[in-house]
Scaffold this motif. Structure first.
Motif, PDB file in Angstrom:
ATOM      1  N   LEU A   1      89.936  10.670  44.719  1.00  0.00           N
ATOM      2  CA  LEU A   1      90.077  10.663  43.259  1.00  0.00           C
ATOM      3  C   LEU A   1      90.221  12.059  42.669  1.00  0.00           C
ATOM      4  O   LEU A   1      90.705  12.217  41.550  1.00  0.00           O
ATOM      5  CB  LEU A   1      88.876   9.962  42.618  1.00  0.00           C
ATOM      6  CG  LEU A   1      88.788   8.452  42.821  1.00  0.00           C
ATOM      7  CD1 LEU A   1      87.457   7.918  42.298  1.00  0.00           C
ATOM      8  CD2 LEU A   1      89.948   7.731  42.144  1.00  0.00           C
ATOM      9  N   SER A   2      89.785  13.076  43.408  1.00  0.00           N
ATOM     10  CA  SER A   2      89.859  14.444  42.886  1.00  0.00           C
ATOM     11  C   SER A   2      91.057  15.220  43.409  1.00  0.00           C
ATOM     12  O   SER A   2      91.558  16.122  42.733  1.00  0.00           O
ATOM     13  CB  SER A   2      88.576  15.216  43.231  1.00  0.00           C
ATOM     14  OG  SER A   2      88.436  15.350  44.633  1.00  0.00           O
ATOM     15  N   THR A   3      91.540  14.876  44.605  1.00  0.00           N
ATOM     16  CA  THR A   3      92.617  15.665  45.215  1.00  0.00           C
ATOM     17  C   THR A   3      93.892  14.885  45.487  1.00  0.00           C
ATOM     18  O   THR A   3      94.930  15.485  45.753  1.00  0.00           O
ATOM     19  CB  THR A   3      92.156  16.285  46.556  1.00  0.00           C
ATOM     20  OG1 THR A   3      92.064  15.247  47.555  1.00  0.00           O
ATOM     21  CG2 THR A   3      90.805  16.974  46.415  1.00  0.00           C
ATOM     22  N   GLY A   4      93.811  13.542  45.488  1.00  0.00           N
ATOM     23  CA  GLY A   4      94.986  12.739  45.813  1.00  0.00           C
ATOM     24  C   GLY A   4      95.234  12.621  47.295  1.00  0.00           C
ATOM     25  O   GLY A   4      96.331  12.255  47.731  1.00  0.00           O
ATOM     26  N   ASN A   5      94.195  12.885  48.110  1.00  0.00           N
ATOM     27  CA  ASN A   5      94.324  12.817  49.562  1.00  0.00           C
ATOM     28  C   ASN A   5      93.239  11.930  50.160  1.00  0.00           C
ATOM     29  O   ASN A   5      92.083  11.989  49.743  1.00  0.00           O
ATOM     30  CB  ASN A   5      94.192  14.215  50.180  1.00  0.00           C
ATOM     31  CG  ASN A   5      95.325  15.137  49.796  1.00  0.00           C
ATOM     32  OD1 ASN A   5      96.426  15.046  50.338  1.00  0.00           O
ATOM     33  ND2 ASN A   5      95.069  16.022  48.847  1.00  0.00           N
ATOM     34  N   LYS A   6      93.614  11.141  51.160  1.00  0.00           N
ATOM     35  CA  LYS A   6      92.631  10.378  51.921  1.00  0.00           C
ATOM     36  C   LYS A   6      91.883  11.327  52.851  1.00  0.00           C
ATOM     37  O   LYS A   6      92.433  12.322  53.320  1.00  0.00           O
ATOM     38  CB  LYS A   6      93.314   9.301  52.770  1.00  0.00           C
ATOM     39  CG  LYS A   6      94.013   8.214  51.986  1.00  0.00           C
ATOM     40  CD  LYS A   6      93.026   7.267  51.341  1.00  0.00           C
ATOM     41  CE  LYS A   6      93.745   6.092  50.709  1.00  0.00           C
ATOM     42  NZ  LYS A   6      92.810   5.211  49.966  1.00  0.00           N
ATOM     43  N   THR A   7      90.627  11.002  53.116  1.00  0.00           N
ATOM     44  CA  THR A   7      89.873  11.776  54.101  1.00  0.00           C
ATOM     45  C   THR A   7      88.874  10.862  54.798  1.00  0.00           C
ATOM     46  O   THR A   7      88.826   9.656  54.529  1.00  0.00           O
ATOM     47  CB  THR A   7      89.179  12.989  53.458  1.00  0.00           C
ATOM     48  OG1 THR A   7      88.693  13.858  54.491  1.00  0.00           O
ATOM     49  CG2 THR A   7      88.008  12.569  52.575  1.00  0.00           C
ATOM     50  N   SER A   8      88.093  11.439  55.701  1.00  0.00           N
ATOM     51  CA  SER A   8      87.135  10.658  56.483  1.00  0.00           C
ATOM     52  C   SER A   8      85.818  10.501  55.733  1.00  0.00           C
ATOM     53  O   SER A   8      85.512  11.256  54.807  1.00  0.00           O
ATOM     54  CB  SER A   8      86.898  11.337  57.838  1.00  0.00           C
ATOM     55  OG  SER A   8      86.585  12.708  57.662  1.00  0.00           O
ATOM     56  N   ILE A   9      85.044   9.536  56.162  1.00  0.00           N
ATOM     57  CA  ILE A   9      83.751   9.236  55.547  1.00  0.00           C
ATOM     58  C   ILE A   9      82.844  10.471  55.602  1.00  0.00           C
ATOM     59  O   ILE A   9      82.697  11.110  56.649  1.00  0.00           O
ATOM     60  CB  ILE A   9      83.071   8.050  56.269  1.00  0.00           C
ATOM     61  CG1 ILE A   9      83.898   6.771  56.083  1.00  0.00           C
ATOM     62  CG2 ILE A   9      81.649   7.836  55.762  1.00  0.00           C
ATOM     63  CD1 ILE A   9      84.055   6.307  54.655  1.00  0.00           C
ATOM     64  N   GLY A  10      82.248  10.805  54.479  1.00  0.00           N
ATOM     65  CA  GLY A  10      81.292  11.906  54.419  1.00  0.00           C
ATOM     66  C   GLY A  10      81.893  13.268  54.140  1.00  0.00           C
ATOM     67  O   GLY A  10      81.166  14.238  53.940  1.00  0.00           O
ATOM     68  N   THR A  11      83.232  13.370  54.094  1.00  0.00           N
ATOM     69  CA  THR A  11      83.897  14.664  53.946  1.00  0.00           C
ATOM     70  C   THR A  11      84.147  14.983  52.472  1.00  0.00           C
ATOM     71  O   THR A  11      84.601  14.134  51.713  1.00  0.00           O
ATOM     72  CB  THR A  11      85.232  14.676  54.716  1.00  0.00           C
ATOM     73  OG1 THR A  11      84.986  14.279  56.070  1.00  0.00           O
ATOM     74  CG2 THR A  11      85.872  16.054  54.689  1.00  0.00           C
ATOM     75  N   ILE A  12      83.868  16.226  52.097  1.00  0.00           N
ATOM     76  CA  ILE A  12      84.014  16.661  50.701  1.00  0.00           C
ATOM     77  C   ILE A  12      85.180  17.640  50.556  1.00  0.00           C
ATOM     78  O   ILE A  12      85.148  18.763  51.072  1.00  0.00           O
ATOM     79  CB  ILE A  12      82.724  17.366  50.201  1.00  0.00           C
ATOM     80  CG1 ILE A  12      81.546  16.398  50.185  1.00  0.00           C
ATOM     81  CG2 ILE A  12      82.945  17.995  48.817  1.00  0.00           C
ATOM     82  CD1 ILE A  12      81.585  15.369  49.087  1.00  0.00           C
TER      83      ILE A  12
ATOM     84  N   ASN B   1      93.877   4.648  45.202  1.00  0.00           N
ATOM     85  CA  ASN B   1      93.035   5.616  44.481  1.00  0.00           C
ATOM     86  C   ASN B   1      93.637   7.020  44.466  1.00  0.00           C
ATOM     87  O   ASN B   1      93.411   7.789  43.531  1.00  0.00           O
ATOM     88  CB  ASN B   1      91.600   5.631  45.032  1.00  0.00           C
ATOM     89  CG  ASN B   1      91.503   5.926  46.523  1.00  0.00           C
ATOM     90  OD1 ASN B   1      92.496   6.201  47.189  1.00  0.00           O
ATOM     91  ND2 ASN B   1      90.295   5.841  47.051  1.00  0.00           N
ATOM     92  N   THR B   2      94.411   7.362  45.487  1.00  0.00           N
ATOM     93  CA  THR B   2      95.025   8.695  45.520  1.00  0.00           C
ATOM     94  C   THR B   2      96.082   8.881  44.428  1.00  0.00           C
ATOM     95  O   THR B   2      96.447  10.009  44.103  1.00  0.00           O
ATOM     96  CB  THR B   2      95.684   8.957  46.885  1.00  0.00           C
ATOM     97  OG1 THR B   2      96.603   7.893  47.178  1.00  0.00           O
ATOM     98  CG2 THR B   2      94.635   9.029  47.995  1.00  0.00           C
ATOM     99  N   ASP B   3      96.555   7.772  43.846  1.00  0.00           N
ATOM    100  CA  ASP B   3      97.566   7.873  42.792  1.00  0.00           C
ATOM    101  C   ASP B   3      96.982   8.376  41.478  1.00  0.00           C
ATOM    102  O   ASP B   3      97.707   8.965  40.662  1.00  0.00           O
ATOM    103  CB  ASP B   3      98.235   6.515  42.554  1.00  0.00           C
ATOM    104  CG  ASP B   3      99.209   6.145  43.656  1.00  0.00           C
ATOM    105  OD1 ASP B   3     100.146   6.929  43.890  1.00  0.00           O
ATOM    106  OD2 ASP B   3      99.033   5.094  44.289  1.00  0.00           O
ATOM    107  N   LEU B   4      95.690   8.160  41.245  1.00  0.00           N
ATOM    108  CA  LEU B   4      95.105   8.559  39.963  1.00  0.00           C
ATOM    109  C   LEU B   4      95.189  10.066  39.728  1.00  0.00           C
ATOM    110  O   LEU B   4      95.717  10.502  38.695  1.00  0.00           O
ATOM    111  CB  LEU B   4      93.662   8.065  39.849  1.00  0.00           C
ATOM    112  CG  LEU B   4      93.472   6.657  39.292  1.00  0.00           C
ATOM    113  CD1 LEU B   4      94.012   5.597  40.259  1.00  0.00           C
ATOM    114  CD2 LEU B   4      92.001   6.372  39.015  1.00  0.00           C
TER     115      LEU B   4
END
Length: 504
Positions: free
Chosen positions: A103-114, A491-494
């Motif tokens: 939601l903040s960067t437009g990229n998928k990532t792994s669980i727990g990663t900031i 969600n990455t579209d937002l």
């Protein structure tokens, strides 16, 4: 015949040309947008906030006002609405760090990663950081700690959401103009045991054992020019033009968070108060970006605490109303987007035991949150209180057997509470997530969660899990560019939409 055939061909060709001219992907839709860019952008994220939580709050508001049906939340009056998927890169049911990063960067990532890629190697720049670099003022407001997963995703880049210390160091480097709400969890270091403690992420365990004390991250922020405000008087004194402010609530609950709405007392600062103050500080000719998180909706839903969760949604909506009030003064320059990172608890607006009946007003019998009530149960465990003594405070906090016919405890419900008492007071064993009792109580105090379940069921509410679900989440939008938030997307579209609209 030839003429009819020609007309049919022309019609088919026209239809094909019409569809060919329409954007068939959200990337095309964004690229084709020609409207005026918003100067002021509000990005509201309800943690654990799905459609059921929203509709439950509306049903509750109608019930307490003696109305049938629903009483619309302010956010649900927005003209543009859509839905989106929430899956993480490595799991269908997401977590707050992966969802926050999406939601903040437009990229998928792994669980727990900031704020990093799934391999935890490459940092992603957030829309808040991009807005800062383009000259917008930036603010972050949350009802949980400022270094929690969702707010952290807008300014930090760490391999684990449990790296609270390093996240708070990133806060001091962000140069954002305003932070407000909860506190800093571990300003002097994390400790190895804390990094594996998932309960700490839900405000259930603040006992961080620090192995190696590091330079205090609050002092580092002060060296970077930040002023920390920790009293109501000092908070109210913050004015337009003040910069680099970290406003921490004078009274913090578990997990360095704001007290739940149900537990707040007269004079306590709310999420709406912090939102309003952020607006006062950030408003300027160049514009601003403000992210506001209703973080404790998630915590209440993890605990299956319906009354507390619904009142958190109402408080979240009151914060949205602050943005709406601002929008009314600047309708052509203000974009408001309201969304959630994922749904929590599998909240169902219906329960098998109540058939088709609902009575949301019954939730008002509950006096305090699961957390406050659990602290009372823990105190009684030390004195080895009897089941009858425990039932006295259960009845007092949840309104059972209070005279209202619907609030009478049945024989079966009493058996449930007695089983919970035995599990809590007699057995005393720690419930693990593979135990059969985990399905009844999760990681929570058995009596507290059982009482909460019984009250919810009487109101006509069911729960399916103590964890997150993968249910698609609604988004509401108003203002310039809000049409981009219509449809069914990811969600990455937002943030990609917001980035294009703000021309970042």
């Amino acid at each position: 015949m030839k003429r009819r055939f020609s007309l049919v061909c022309i019609c088919i060709l026209s239809i094909q040309m019409l569809f060919a001219s329409q954007p068939n992907t959200f990337d095309e839709k964004r690229n084709l947008f020609k409207g005026k860019k918003p100067k002021y952008v509000f990005y509201f994220i309800g943690d654990g906030f799905g459609l059921s939580q929203s509709n439950a709050a509306e049903a509750y508001l109608a019930a307490v006002n003696g109305e049938e049906g629903v009483s619309r939340l302010a956010m649900n009056t927005f003209p543009k609405q859509g839905f989106y998927t929430t899956y993480a890169q490595n799991r269908f049911i997401t977590g707050s760090a992966a969802a926050g990063t999406a939601l903040s960067t437009g990229n998928k990532t792994s669980i727990g990663t900031i704020g990093m890629d799934a391999a935890k190697q490459k940092p992603f720049k957030s829309i808040a950081e991009k807005a800062r670099d383009k000259g917008y003022k930036v603010g972050i407001v949350t009802s949980v700690s400022l270094d929690h997963a969702t707010p952290a995703s807008f300014y930090a880049h760490q391999p684990s959401r449990n790296d609270y210390y390093n996240i708070s160091v990133d806060l001091s480097k962000s140069q954002f103009n305003f932070f407000g709400g909860g506190g800093i969890k571990h300003p002097e270091g994390d400790g190895k045991s804390n990094k594996k403690n998932s309960k700490a992420n839900m405000g259930l365990d603040d006992g961080a054992k620090i192995d190696d004390h590091q330079e205090n991250s609050i002092k580092l922020a002060e060296k970077s020019g930040y002023t920390f405000v920790k009293s109501n008087e000092a908070f109210r004194a913050i004015k337009k033009g003040d910069d680099k402010i970290v406003a921490i609530n004078y009274q913090l609950a578990g997990g360095k968070s704001l007290p739940y709405s149900i537990d707040q007392k007269e004079g306590d600062l709310s999420l709406g108060d912090y939102t309003q103050k952020a607006i006062e500080v950030l408003e300027n000719k160049e514009g601003f970006f403000l992210m506001v998180e209703g973080g404790k909706i998630d915590w209440a839903c993890h605990a299956n605490d319906a009354a507390t969760a619904i009142k958190e949604v109402v408080q979240f909506d009151l914060a949205v109303q602050k943005a709406i009030d601002f929008y009314k003064k600047h309708p052509k320059e203000t974009l408001i987007v309201v969304c959630g990172d994922h749904e929590t608890g599998g909240l169902a607006l219906g329960f098998s035991g109540s058939h088709y009946a609902s009575d949301f007003k019954l939730l008002d019998y509950q006096k305090s949150s699961n957390g406050i009530f659990t602290s009372k149960i823990k105190a009684m465990k030390k004195t080895k209180a009897s089941f009858e003594e425990v039932m006295e405070i259960v009845r007092d906090n949840y309104g059972f057997d209070s005279g209202e016919k619907k609030m009478r405890l049945s024989e079966f419900e009493m058996k449930q509470l007695k089983q919970a008492y035995n599990q809590s007071f007699k057995t005393g064993e720690k419930i693990k997530n593979k135990d059969q009792y985990y399905q009844l109580y999760g990681s929570y105090e058995p009596i507290s969660v059982t009482a909460g379940h019984i009250l919810a069921q009487k109101a006509g509410i069911g729960w399916t899990t103590f964890s997150h679900t993968a249910t698609p989440i609604p988004v509401r939008a108003i203002g310039p560019g809000s049409s981009l938030f219509e449809g069914y997307f990811d969600n990455t579209d937002l943030p990609k939409n917001i980035e294009v609209l703000m021309k970042l």
